[in-house]
Motif scaffolding. Structure first.
Motif, PDB file in Angstrom:
ATOM      1  N   MET A   1     -66.262  52.191 -35.248  1.00  0.00           N
ATOM      2  CA  MET A   1     -65.511  52.267 -33.921  1.00  0.00           C
ATOM      3  C   MET A   1     -66.300  52.009 -32.915  1.00  0.00           C
ATOM      4  N   PRO A   2     -66.025  51.186 -32.154  1.00  0.00           N
ATOM      5  CA  PRO A   2     -66.805  50.466 -31.039  1.00  0.00           C
ATOM      6  C   PRO A   2     -67.315  51.487 -29.918  1.00  0.00           C
ATOM      7  N   ASP A   3     -68.399  50.914 -29.029  1.00  0.00           N
ATOM      8  CA  ASP A   3     -68.657  51.932 -27.849  1.00  0.00           C
ATOM      9  C   ASP A   3     -67.872  51.047 -26.740  1.00  0.00           C
ATOM     10  N   VAL A   4     -67.554  51.811 -25.727  1.00  0.00           N
ATOM     11  CA  VAL A   4     -67.033  51.498 -24.451  1.00  0.00           C
ATOM     12  C   VAL A   4     -67.791  51.832 -23.311  1.00  0.00           C
ATOM     13  N   THR A   5     -67.782  50.979 -22.079  1.00  0.00           N
ATOM     14  CA  THR A   5     -68.582  51.153 -21.067  1.00  0.00           C
ATOM     15  C   THR A   5     -67.818  51.284 -19.982  1.00  0.00           C
ATOM     16  N   PHE A   6     -68.030  52.118 -18.998  1.00  0.00           N
ATOM     17  CA  PHE A   6     -67.366  52.229 -17.750  1.00  0.00           C
ATOM     18  C   PHE A   6     -68.048  53.113 -16.579  1.00  0.00           C
ATOM     19  N   ALA A   7     -68.260  52.632 -15.654  1.00  0.00           N
ATOM     20  CA  ALA A   7     -68.911  53.486 -14.378  1.00  0.00           C
ATOM     21  C   ALA A   7     -70.316  53.777 -14.881  1.00  0.00           C
ATOM     22  N   GLY A   8     -70.773  52.907 -15.615  1.00  0.00           N
ATOM     23  CA  GLY A   8     -72.413  53.145 -16.126  1.00  0.00           C
ATOM     24  C   GLY A   8     -72.513  53.924 -17.273  1.00  0.00           C
ATOM     25  N   VAL A   9     -71.290  54.557 -17.760  1.00  0.00           N
ATOM     26  CA  VAL A   9     -71.406  55.511 -19.138  1.00  0.00           C
ATOM     27  C   VAL A   9     -71.019  54.503 -20.346  1.00  0.00           C
ATOM     28  N   ARG A  10     -71.961  54.743 -21.365  1.00  0.00           N
ATOM     29  CA  ARG A  10     -71.551  53.970 -22.743  1.00  0.00           C
ATOM     30  C   ARG A  10     -71.541  55.008 -23.812  1.00  0.00           C
ATOM     31  N   VAL A  11     -70.211  55.034 -24.373  1.00  0.00           N
ATOM     32  CA  VAL A  11     -70.106  55.958 -25.232  1.00  0.00           C
ATOM     33  C   VAL A  11     -69.120  55.519 -26.242  1.00  0.00           C
ATOM     34  N   PRO A  12     -69.349  56.289 -27.567  1.00  0.00           N
ATOM     35  CA  PRO A  12     -68.292  55.738 -28.816  1.00  0.00           C
ATOM     36  C   PRO A  12     -66.894  55.798 -28.093  1.00  0.00           C
ATOM     37  N   LEU A  13     -66.063  54.909 -28.577  1.00  0.00           N
ATOM     38  CA  LEU A  13     -64.474  55.014 -28.125  1.00  0.00           C
ATOM     39  C   LEU A  13     -63.946  56.097 -28.648  1.00  0.00           C
ATOM     40  N   ALA A  14     -64.355  56.681 -29.858  1.00  0.00           N
ATOM     41  CA  ALA A  14     -63.661  58.039 -30.593  1.00  0.00           C
ATOM     42  C   ALA A  14     -63.831  59.336 -29.365  1.00  0.00           C
ATOM     43  N   GLU A  15     -65.130  59.090 -28.817  1.00  0.00           N
ATOM     44  CA  GLU A  15     -65.450  60.153 -27.993  1.00  0.00           C
ATOM     45  C   GLU A  15     -64.517  60.404 -26.579  1.00  0.00           C
ATOM     46  N   VAL A  16     -64.120  59.181 -26.259  1.00  0.00           N
ATOM     47  CA  VAL A  16     -63.105  58.997 -24.939  1.00  0.00           C
ATOM     48  C   VAL A  16     -61.696  59.552 -25.647  1.00  0.00           C
ATOM     49  N   GLN A  17     -61.266  59.053 -26.603  1.00  0.00           N
ATOM     50  CA  GLN A  17     -60.060  59.422 -27.317  1.00  0.00           C
ATOM     51  C   GLN A  17     -59.806  60.715 -27.389  1.00  0.00           C
ATOM     52  N   GLU A  18     -60.775  61.458 -28.087  1.00  0.00           N
ATOM     53  CA  GLU A  18     -60.830  62.636 -28.471  1.00  0.00           C
ATOM     54  C   GLU A  18     -60.835  63.810 -27.428  1.00  0.00           C
ATOM     55  N   PRO A  20     -60.494  62.971 -23.319  1.00  0.00           N
ATOM     56  CA  PRO A  20     -60.390  62.024 -22.174  1.00  0.00           C
ATOM     57  C   PRO A  20     -60.736  62.816 -20.951  1.00  0.00           C
ATOM     58  N   ALA A  21     -60.613  64.086 -20.993  1.00  0.00           N
ATOM     59  CA  ALA A  21     -60.624  64.882 -19.659  1.00  0.00           C
ATOM     60  C   ALA A  21     -62.218  65.047 -19.350  1.00  0.00           C
ATOM     61  N   ARG A  22     -63.203  64.768 -20.302  1.00  0.00           N
ATOM     62  CA  ARG A  22     -64.439  64.774 -20.125  1.00  0.00           C
ATOM     63  C   ARG A  22     -65.037  63.822 -19.458  1.00  0.00           C
ATOM     64  N   TYR A  23     -64.318  62.716 -19.676  1.00  0.00           N
ATOM     65  CA  TYR A  23     -64.675  61.322 -18.793  1.00  0.00           C
ATOM     66  C   TYR A  23     -63.569  61.010 -17.625  1.00  0.00           C
ATOM     67  N   ALA A  24     -62.872  61.867 -17.187  1.00  0.00           N
ATOM     68  CA  ALA A  24     -61.964  61.532 -16.173  1.00  0.00           C
ATOM     69  C   ALA A  24     -62.517  61.247 -14.810  1.00  0.00           C
ATOM     70  N   ARG A  25     -63.714  61.835 -14.360  1.00  0.00           N
ATOM     71  CA  ARG A  25     -64.346  61.180 -13.131  1.00  0.00           C
ATOM     72  C   ARG A  25     -64.927  59.980 -13.243  1.00  0.00           C
ATOM     73  N   ALA A  26     -65.407  59.763 -14.456  1.00  0.00           N
ATOM     74  CA  ALA A  26     -65.994  58.443 -14.649  1.00  0.00           C
ATOM     75  C   ALA A  26     -64.899  57.126 -14.668  1.00  0.00           C
ATOM     76  N   LEU A  27     -64.017  57.542 -15.486  1.00  0.00           N
ATOM     77  CA  LEU A  27     -62.888  56.772 -15.496  1.00  0.00           C
ATOM     78  C   LEU A  27     -62.141  56.455 -14.236  1.00  0.00           C
ATOM     79  N   GLU A  28     -62.100  57.513 -13.395  1.00  0.00           N
ATOM     80  CA  GLU A  28     -61.591  57.158 -11.935  1.00  0.00           C
ATOM     81  C   GLU A  28     -62.430  56.334 -11.286  1.00  0.00           C
ATOM     82  N   ARG A  29     -63.576  56.386 -11.220  1.00  0.00           N
ATOM     83  CA  ARG A  29     -64.415  55.529 -10.480  1.00  0.00           C
ATOM     84  C   ARG A  29     -64.277  53.958 -11.221  1.00  0.00           C
TER      85      ARG A  29
END
Length: 406
Positions: A1-18, A20-29
């Protein structure tokens, strides 16, 4: 599973999928600036990802027409050699998978006028094009799975949770999906993975969605809910259905449950089986007394990692392939002219290997179809593995070694 980057955050895609609310603000930015996220499945050339809103959350989806450039095994990878269901220019098709996402015309009404108490949903809708065909709920559910990439396994992990399923389903719907002419997020709720830290937000979102389901005695506004079937229980007045992601009860009649048990026999018998999953797509209306009632549904049997299967024996095979980290797919019949349609296809051998699970031996039509497929495979040089469930145990079936890895 690859990493993804957004708003200066780099995390495994699986974490964002499982979660999503945890990364809501960073995704908004990131949605504002620069307007996209990055997938690092190819270290030398990160690919842009769409940040898309569905309901109250933001999700990641593949950039239009860029799926071919993602690495094999990436959730955003698309094989140009496999045409998506519903493409091909047929404007009368019930399900059209276009550049803006799915456009679905169901054979069940989402708005029912002149409501008769206790009546089941008629197979009608409000068509914008008189000649357009209509899809049953099961065909729509299968298309959701195929569009989301949930019919394939990359061999890179041994698990897939409901959070990932939710994210993949939302991404597969597309940017401007429509169901019976309405925006998908207004009429289709994909159950969210429960997170204690997000309980209030999840409850608020769900209550807002079911608040749209209304019935004033003259007009009934219905909605669709998809989740994992958890329990079918008796009530003083019939039956109730509960999805695993939430303890909400949806009421229905004993006759309706009996009908579903016959129509979706393989799935129904697997409810409660720890090795399998059963997915339900519910068409829900509100009674005049305010209860939520199921008026139609589709049920689909899946493996423990949510790969669709046609029998409990296929579930066993899919679970073995996942455990052995094989790369494979489960074809779904979306076209009447498919003359092969194996149960599974191993993609990590050259050439690809068909896998057949035989469980209806002795039936004349079944035996004739087996012979036809064997002849076709021989003519096309396609290797195959056959499992006769009545004669051999699964552990004795020898699979060809993988020659292609991610």
């Amino acid at each position: 599973m690859p990493d993804v980057t957004f708003a200066g955050v780099r995390v495994p895609l699986a974490e964002v999928q499982e979660s999503p609310a945890r990364y809501a603000r960073a995704l908004e930015r990131a949605k504002v600036t620069p307007g996209y996220a990055l997938c690092h499945c190819r270290a030398d050339h990160p690919r842009q990802l769409v940040i898309r809103r569905y309901g109250s959350l933001l999700h990641l989806a593949g950039w239009p027409d860029d799926g071919v450039h993602h690495a094999q095994g990436c959730d955003f990878q698309k094989d140009p050699g496999r045409e998506r269901a519903g493409t091909g220019g047929d404007t009368t098709a019930a399900i059209i998978n276009g550049p803006d996402g799915l456009n679905v015309r169901l054979d069940a009404a989402l708005i029912q006028r002149d409501v008769t108490p206790g009546a089941r949903a008629p197979k009608t809708g409000t068509a914008t094009r008189p000649t357009r065909r209509r899809a049953p709920l099961l065909a729509f559910l299968q298309t959701l799975w195929q569009s989301a990439g949930l019919t394939s396994w990359s061999g890179t992990s041994m698990a897939r949770g409901w959070g990932a399923v939710n994210a993949m389903l939302v991404a597969g719907l597309g940017a401007d999906a429509k169901i019976n002419g309405s925006p998908a997020d207004e009429v289709l709720y994909v159950m969210r993975r429960y997170e204690e830290s997000e309980r209030e937000a999840i409850n608020t979102e769900f209550e807002a969605f079911i608040g749209r389901i209304s019935n004033d005695g003259n007009v009934s506004r219905r909605s669709l809910i998809v989740g994992e079937l958890g329990e079918v229980a008796d009530t003083p007045y019939g039956k109730s259905i509960t999805l695993r992601q939430r303890r909400q009860k949806y009421f229905t009649s004993t006759e309706f449950v009996d009908h579903c048990a016959k129509t979706y026999a393989h799935a129904w018998r697997a409810v409660g089986d720890g090795n399998a999953r059963v997915i339900a797509l519910l068409l829900v209306e509100r009674t005049t007394k305010g209860h939520l009632r199921v008026v139609d549904m589709a049920a689909m049997l899946c493996s423990s990692t949510f790969l669709p299967c046609d029998s409990i024996h296929e579930v066993s095979m899919a679970n073995r392939l996942v455990a052995e980290r094989r790369i494979f797919e489960k074809p779904i019949r979306m076209a009447a002219n498919d003359d092969m349609l194996p149960d599974f296809v191993l993609l990590d051998t050259r050439p690809a290997t068909h896998i057949e699970v035989y469980g209806m031996n002795g039936l004349a039509t079944y035996e004739r179809r087996k012979a036809e497929k064997r002849t076709l495979r021989a003519a096309r040089g396609i290797p195959a593995v056959e499992w006769n469930v009545e004669r051999e145990s699964l552990e004795h079936i020898v699979l060809p070694p993988a020659s292609v890895r991610t």
